[in-house]
Design a protein around this motif. Structure first.
Motif, PDB file in Angstrom:
ATOM      1  N   GLN A 158       0.831  -1.206   0.000  1.00  0.00           N
ATOM      2  CA  GLN A 158       0.000   0.000   0.000  1.00  0.00           C
ATOM      3  C   GLN A 158       0.868   1.259   0.000  1.00  0.00           C
ATOM      4  O   GLN A 158       0.421   2.317   0.423  1.00  0.00           O
ATOM      5  CB  GLN A 158      -0.907   0.008   1.228  1.00  0.00           C
ATOM      6  N   ILE A 159       2.087   1.149  -0.477  1.00  0.00           N
ATOM      7  CA  ILE A 159       2.993   2.291  -0.373  1.00  0.00           C
ATOM      8  C   ILE A 159       2.596   3.438  -1.294  1.00  0.00           C
ATOM      9  O   ILE A 159       2.860   4.585  -0.977  1.00  0.00           O
ATOM     10  CB  ILE A 159       4.466   1.902  -0.598  1.00  0.00           C
ATOM     11  N   LYS A 160       1.959   3.154  -2.412  1.00  0.00           N
ATOM     12  CA  LYS A 160       1.560   4.233  -3.316  1.00  0.00           C
ATOM     13  C   LYS A 160       0.562   5.175  -2.650  1.00  0.00           C
ATOM     14  O   LYS A 160       0.530   6.360  -2.947  1.00  0.00           O
ATOM     15  CB  LYS A 160       0.969   3.672  -4.602  1.00  0.00           C
ATOM     16  N   GLY A 161      -0.245   4.647  -1.738  1.00  0.00           N
ATOM     17  CA  GLY A 161      -1.210   5.469  -1.023  1.00  0.00           C
ATOM     18  C   GLY A 161      -0.559   6.485  -0.094  1.00  0.00           C
ATOM     19  O   GLY A 161      -1.138   7.529   0.203  1.00  0.00           O
ATOM     20  N   LEU A 162       0.657   6.197   0.362  1.00  0.00           N
ATOM     21  CA  LEU A 162       1.359   7.118   1.263  1.00  0.00           C
ATOM     22  C   LEU A 162       2.216   8.140   0.528  1.00  0.00           C
ATOM     23  O   LEU A 162       2.702   9.088   1.136  1.00  0.00           O
ATOM     24  CB  LEU A 162       2.252   6.327   2.236  1.00  0.00           C
TER      25      LEU A 162
END
Length: 102
Positions: free
Chosen positions: A29-33
């Motif tokens: 979920q790194i793209k969300g951060l």
């Protein structure tokens, strides 16, 4: 081989969860951060997500270090990952640059 693990880790980190129909938890979920303000807390959250993703989905490597480098002038986040293969003591290090692009 180390190159195969590097490519696998890159693919895992660049794959969003729920992107793969039959494996909804595969990925990170790194793209969300990336669009959050890049504070120390956000950097630690990114690091935690990366560690969890690699620990859960890449059984061939032992993770030694994850370093997050803010690159605000490039609208990107640099990630440096250090790992070793399970059957080797040799450390391998690679860099990944993730852009904040929609």
């Amino acid at each position: 081989n180390e190159n195969a693990v590097i490519e696998s880790v890159k693919n895992l980190l660049l794959t969003d969860q729920y992107e793969r129909v039959m494996q909804p938890t595969l990925g990170s979920q790194i793209k969300g951060l990336l669009f959050e303000n890049l504070t120390k807390q956000t950097q630690e959250s990114l690091k935690t997500l990366i560690i969890e993703c690699i620990d859960n989905w890449e059984p061939r490597c032992i993770l030694h270090d994850v370093e997050i480098i803010a690159r605000p002038d490039e609208n990107a986040v640099g990630i440096t990952i250090t790992f070793s293969l399970k059957n080797s003591d040799r450390l391998t290090r690679f860099d990944l640059l993730i852009d904040r692009v929609r």
